[in-house]
Write a protein that holds these residues in place. Structure first.
Motif, PDB file in Angstrom:
ATOM      1  N   GLU A 148       0.828  -1.200   0.000  1.00  0.00           N
ATOM      2  CA  GLU A 148       0.000   0.000   0.000  1.00  0.00           C
ATOM      3  C   GLU A 148       0.868   1.258   0.000  1.00  0.00           C
ATOM      4  OE1 GLU A 148      -3.015  -0.342   2.983  1.00  0.00           O
ATOM      5  OE2 GLU A 148      -3.065   1.828   3.287  1.00  0.00           O
ATOM      6  N   ASN A 149       0.506   2.204  -0.867  1.00  0.00           N
ATOM      7  CA  ASN A 149       1.196   3.499  -0.997  1.00  0.00           C
ATOM      8  C   ASN A 149       2.590   3.417  -1.621  1.00  0.00           C
ATOM      9  OD1 ASN A 149      -0.891   5.153   0.062  1.00  0.00           O
ATOM     10  ND2 ASN A 149      -0.310   4.521   2.120  1.00  0.00           N
ATOM     11  N   ASP A 150       2.996   2.232  -2.052  1.00  0.00           N
ATOM     12  CA  ASP A 150       4.266   2.105  -2.764  1.00  0.00           C
ATOM     13  C   ASP A 150       4.013   2.136  -4.271  1.00  0.00           C
ATOM     14  OD1 ASP A 150       6.119  -0.351  -4.161  1.00  0.00           O
ATOM     15  OD2 ASP A 150       7.198   1.187  -3.013  1.00  0.00           O
ATOM     16  N   LEU A 151       4.904   2.782  -5.027  1.00  0.00           N
ATOM     17  CA  LEU A 151       4.813   2.798  -6.484  1.00  0.00           C
ATOM     18  C   LEU A 151       6.204   2.632  -7.066  1.00  0.00           C
ATOM     19  CD1 LEU A 151       2.388   5.792  -7.157  1.00  0.00           C
ATOM     20  CD2 LEU A 151       1.879   3.355  -7.401  1.00  0.00           C
ATOM     21  N   GLN A 152       6.308   1.734  -8.074  1.00  0.00           N
ATOM     22  CA  GLN A 152       7.574   1.512  -8.764  1.00  0.00           C
ATOM     23  C   GLN A 152       7.326   1.597 -10.260  1.00  0.00           C
ATOM     24  OE1 GLN A 152      10.347   0.891  -6.978  1.00  0.00           O
ATOM     25  NE2 GLN A 152       9.358   0.642  -4.982  1.00  0.00           N
ATOM     26  N   LYS A 153       8.178   2.319 -10.967  1.00  0.00           N
ATOM     27  CA  LYS A 153       8.003   2.459 -12.413  1.00  0.00           C
ATOM     28  C   LYS A 153       8.520   1.239 -13.157  1.00  0.00           C
ATOM     29  CE  LYS A 153       8.202   7.488 -12.574  1.00  0.00           C
ATOM     30  NZ  LYS A 153       8.847   8.678 -13.151  1.00  0.00           N
ATOM     31  N   GLY A 154       7.756   0.841 -14.158  1.00  0.00           N
ATOM     32  CA  GLY A 154       8.213  -0.184 -15.086  1.00  0.00           C
ATOM     33  C   GLY A 154       8.832   0.467 -16.302  1.00  0.00           C
ATOM     34  N   ASP A 155       9.098  -0.335 -17.324  1.00  0.00           N
ATOM     35  CA  ASP A 155       9.763   0.183 -18.516  1.00  0.00           C
ATOM     36  C   ASP A 155       8.892   1.137 -19.331  1.00  0.00           C
ATOM     37  OD1 ASP A 155      11.461  -2.974 -19.177  1.00  0.00           O
ATOM     38  OD2 ASP A 155      12.002  -1.259 -17.906  1.00  0.00           O
ATOM     39  N   LEU A 156       7.559   1.069 -19.119  1.00  0.00           N
ATOM     40  CA  LEU A 156       6.645   1.819 -19.975  1.00  0.00           C
ATOM     41  C   LEU A 156       5.889   2.905 -19.205  1.00  0.00           C
ATOM     42  CD1 LEU A 156       6.102   1.214 -23.011  1.00  0.00           C
ATOM     43  CD2 LEU A 156       3.998   0.102 -22.305  1.00  0.00           C
ATOM     44  N   SER A 157       6.483   3.455 -18.150  1.00  0.00           N
ATOM     45  CA  SER A 157       5.739   4.333 -17.251  1.00  0.00           C
ATOM     46  C   SER A 157       5.462   5.729 -17.814  1.00  0.00           C
ATOM     47  CB  SER A 157       6.475   4.459 -15.924  1.00  0.00           C
ATOM     48  OG  SER A 157       7.733   5.046 -16.143  1.00  0.00           O
ATOM     49  N   GLU A 158       6.226   6.150 -18.811  1.00  0.00           N
ATOM     50  CA  GLU A 158       6.032   7.505 -19.330  1.00  0.00           C
ATOM     51  C   GLU A 158       4.647   7.661 -19.938  1.00  0.00           C
ATOM     52  OE1 GLU A 158       9.307   8.967 -21.596  1.00  0.00           O
ATOM     53  OE2 GLU A 158       8.129  10.622 -22.457  1.00  0.00           O
ATOM     54  N   GLY A 159       3.935   8.703 -19.491  1.00  0.00           N
ATOM     55  CA  GLY A 159       2.577   8.932 -19.983  1.00  0.00           C
ATOM     56  C   GLY A 159       1.507   8.344 -19.074  1.00  0.00           C
ATOM     57  N   TYR A 160       1.951   7.745 -17.957  1.00  0.00           N
ATOM     58  CA  TYR A 160       1.023   7.117 -17.024  1.00  0.00           C
ATOM     59  C   TYR A 160       1.337   7.537 -15.593  1.00  0.00           C
ATOM     60  CZ  TYR A 160       0.362   3.969 -21.002  1.00  0.00           C
ATOM     61  OH  TYR A 160       0.123   3.462 -22.245  1.00  0.00           O
ATOM     62  N   ASP A 161       0.286   7.557 -14.760  1.00  0.00           N
ATOM     63  CA  ASP A 161       0.432   7.675 -13.314  1.00  0.00           C
ATOM     64  C   ASP A 161      -0.296   6.504 -12.680  1.00  0.00           C
ATOM     65  OD1 ASP A 161       0.047  11.278 -13.350  1.00  0.00           O
ATOM     66  OD2 ASP A 161       1.884  10.077 -13.203  1.00  0.00           O
ATOM     67  N   ALA A 162       0.070   6.189 -11.454  1.00  0.00           N
ATOM     68  CA  ALA A 162      -0.606   5.098 -10.753  1.00  0.00           C
ATOM     69  C   ALA A 162      -0.849   5.496  -9.312  1.00  0.00           C
ATOM     70  CB  ALA A 162       0.226   3.819 -10.831  1.00  0.00           C
ATOM     71  N   SER A 163      -1.764   4.763  -8.675  1.00  0.00           N
ATOM     72  CA  SER A 163      -2.096   5.064  -7.283  1.00  0.00           C
ATOM     73  C   SER A 163      -2.477   3.776  -6.564  1.00  0.00           C
ATOM     74  CB  SER A 163      -3.255   6.058  -7.249  1.00  0.00           C
ATOM     75  OG  SER A 163      -3.701   6.261  -5.933  1.00  0.00           O
ATOM     76  N   ARG A 164      -1.882   3.573  -5.356  1.00  0.00           N
ATOM     77  CA  ARG A 164      -2.196   2.379  -4.552  1.00  0.00           C
ATOM     78  C   ARG A 164      -2.545   2.867  -3.155  1.00  0.00           C
ATOM     79  NH1 ARG A 164       0.209  -2.971  -3.868  1.00  0.00           N
ATOM     80  NH2 ARG A 164      -1.452  -4.196  -2.889  1.00  0.00           N
ATOM     81  N   GLU A 165      -3.805   3.276  -2.991  1.00  0.00           N
ATOM     82  CA  GLU A 165      -4.223   3.844  -1.717  1.00  0.00           C
ATOM     83  C   GLU A 165      -4.674   2.774  -0.736  1.00  0.00           C
ATOM     84  OE1 GLU A 165      -7.075   6.813  -2.710  1.00  0.00           O
ATOM     85  OE2 GLU A 165      -5.615   8.064  -3.760  1.00  0.00           O
ATOM     86  N   LYS A 166      -5.046   1.614  -1.259  1.00  0.00           N
ATOM     87  CA  LYS A 166      -5.450   0.503  -0.395  1.00  0.00           C
ATOM     88  C   LYS A 166      -4.741  -0.756  -0.881  1.00  0.00           C
ATOM     89  CE  LYS A 166      -9.881   0.510  -1.054  1.00  0.00           C
ATOM     90  NZ  LYS A 166     -11.315   0.157  -0.892  1.00  0.00           N
ATOM     91  N   LYS A 167      -4.592  -1.723  -0.020  1.00  0.00           N
ATOM     92  CA  LYS A 167      -3.930  -2.966  -0.420  1.00  0.00           C
ATOM     93  C   LYS A 167      -4.685  -3.649  -1.547  1.00  0.00           C
ATOM     94  CE  LYS A 167      -2.116  -7.255   1.509  1.00  0.00           C
ATOM     95  NZ  LYS A 167      -1.933  -8.061   2.726  1.00  0.00           N
ATOM     96  N   SER A 168      -6.004  -3.535  -1.546  1.00  0.00           N
ATOM     97  CA  SER A 168      -6.815  -4.276  -2.503  1.00  0.00           C
ATOM     98  C   SER A 168      -7.006  -3.569  -3.838  1.00  0.00           C
ATOM     99  CB  SER A 168      -8.195  -4.565  -1.899  1.00  0.00           C
ATOM    100  OG  SER A 168      -8.864  -3.344  -1.606  1.00  0.00           O
ATOM    101  N   SER A 169      -6.589  -2.298  -3.948  1.00  0.00           N
ATOM    102  CA  SER A 169      -6.879  -1.601  -5.199  1.00  0.00           C
ATOM    103  C   SER A 169      -5.654  -0.887  -5.752  1.00  0.00           C
ATOM    104  CB  SER A 169      -8.016  -0.600  -4.996  1.00  0.00           C
ATOM    105  OG  SER A 169      -7.615   0.420  -4.106  1.00  0.00           O
ATOM    106  N   PHE A 170      -5.647  -0.809  -7.077  1.00  0.00           N
ATOM    107  CA  PHE A 170      -4.513  -0.219  -7.797  1.00  0.00           C
ATOM    108  C   PHE A 170      -5.084   0.439  -9.032  1.00  0.00           C
ATOM    109  CE2 PHE A 170      -0.321   0.717  -8.541  1.00  0.00           C
ATOM    110  CZ  PHE A 170       0.406  -0.080  -9.407  1.00  0.00           C
ATOM    111  N   SER A 171      -4.945   1.760  -9.152  1.00  0.00           N
ATOM    112  CA  SER A 171      -5.515   2.433 -10.315  1.00  0.00           C
ATOM    113  C   SER A 171      -4.409   2.965 -11.218  1.00  0.00           C
ATOM    114  CB  SER A 171      -6.459   3.558  -9.886  1.00  0.00           C
ATOM    115  OG  SER A 171      -5.751   4.524  -9.157  1.00  0.00           O
ATOM    116  N   LEU A 172      -4.737   3.097 -12.481  1.00  0.00           N
ATOM    117  CA  LEU A 172      -3.787   3.589 -13.488  1.00  0.00           C
ATOM    118  C   LEU A 172      -4.438   4.744 -14.227  1.00  0.00           C
ATOM    119  CD1 LEU A 172      -1.045   2.991 -15.012  1.00  0.00           C
ATOM    120  CD2 LEU A 172      -2.465   1.803 -16.698  1.00  0.00           C
ATOM    121  N   THR A 173      -3.688   5.833 -14.411  1.00  0.00           N
ATOM    122  CA  THR A 173      -4.195   6.981 -15.154  1.00  0.00           C
ATOM    123  C   THR A 173      -3.363   7.190 -16.404  1.00  0.00           C
ATOM    124  OG1 THR A 173      -5.019   8.065 -13.166  1.00  0.00           O
ATOM    125  CG2 THR A 173      -4.655   9.461 -15.084  1.00  0.00           C
TER     126      THR A 173
END
Lengths: 113, 110
Positions: free
Chosen positions: B52-77
């Motif tokens: 929870e609350n950790d974010l790590q970029k992969g090889d294709l992260s440019e142009g995207y944001d992500a959010s992990r506010e809860k253990k059970s959910s992960f959103s991508l923008t």
């Protein structure tokens, strides 16, 4: 860096024939290899996995052997069925840790009647 | 068993639009991922999160944001959708060696 190569993009076979889908990899770490299968409009699902050199692993009629000497983990089946038509991905657990999977480009297997 | 639910299943956006994709898992897994699937290119990692609350970029992260506010959910923008972009975005989770995937969100940008 780590990489996975699948040389066949498309394989078409008649039901009952054997198949081998190629997978080679490159890593400087101890490899952990996976095969995933994705049927149309479905989620990819784990088919096989292995980190043991020269040991055959089998599931649902498919089998593969990790050969560290040749950096290969080819997927085989002795007699394909119509239901085997799907997209198959080979994947390598990345050297940066256990959290990343590095995928090959995938092989679309189509089995004809 | 558990399940990974991705919403929406289909997303049509306009060029330049900010678009958010959501993912929920009930495996109680620590690690979650976003992959992009393009025809003939396999799955490429965009972001992952090991807790929870950790974010790590992969090889294709440019142009995207992500959010992990809860253990059970992960959103991508998608910060600015590119015209004629078409891809499937796959969410996944893992604990140990096996990674489980959702069915994906299919994005089309017009």
């Amino acid at each position: 860096g780590d990489s996975v190569t699948q040389t066949e993009g498309l394989v078409t076979l008649t039901k009952g024939l054997p198949v081998m889908l190629n997978c080679t990899y490159q890593t400087t770490y101890s490899p952990f290899l996976f095969w995933y299968v994705q049927h149309l409009n479905e989620a990819p699902k784990l088919l096989l996995k292995s980190s043991t050199d020269n040991k055959r692993t089998e599931h649902q009629g498919f089998y593969a052997t990790l050969h560290k000497s040749s950096s290969s983990f080819h997927l085989q089946k002795s007699s394909v069925q119509l239901s085997d038509s799907a997209l198959y991905f080979c994947a390598l657990r990345g050297s940066s840790g256990s959290w990343q999977l590095i995928f090959g480009s995938g092989t679309q297997l189509t089995v004809m009647p | 068993g558990g399940i990974i639910t991705q919403t929406p299943k289909f997303l049509i956006g306009q060029e330049g639009q900010k678009l958010t994709l959501k993912c929920q898992q009930n495996f109680n897994h620590d690690t979650m991922y976003w992959y992009r699937q393009d025809s003939g290119k396999g799955l490429r990692l965009i972001y992952y999160s090991i807790t929870e609350n950790d974010l790590q970029k992969g090889d294709l992260s440019e142009g995207y944001d992500a959010s992990r506010e809860k253990k059970s959910s992960f959103s991508l923008t998608v910060t600015s959708a590119q015209k004629n972009e078409m891809a499937v975005f796959l969410c996944a989770s893992s604990m140990g060696t096996e990674v489980f995937f959702g069915k994906g969100t299919r994005l089309t940008v017009v």
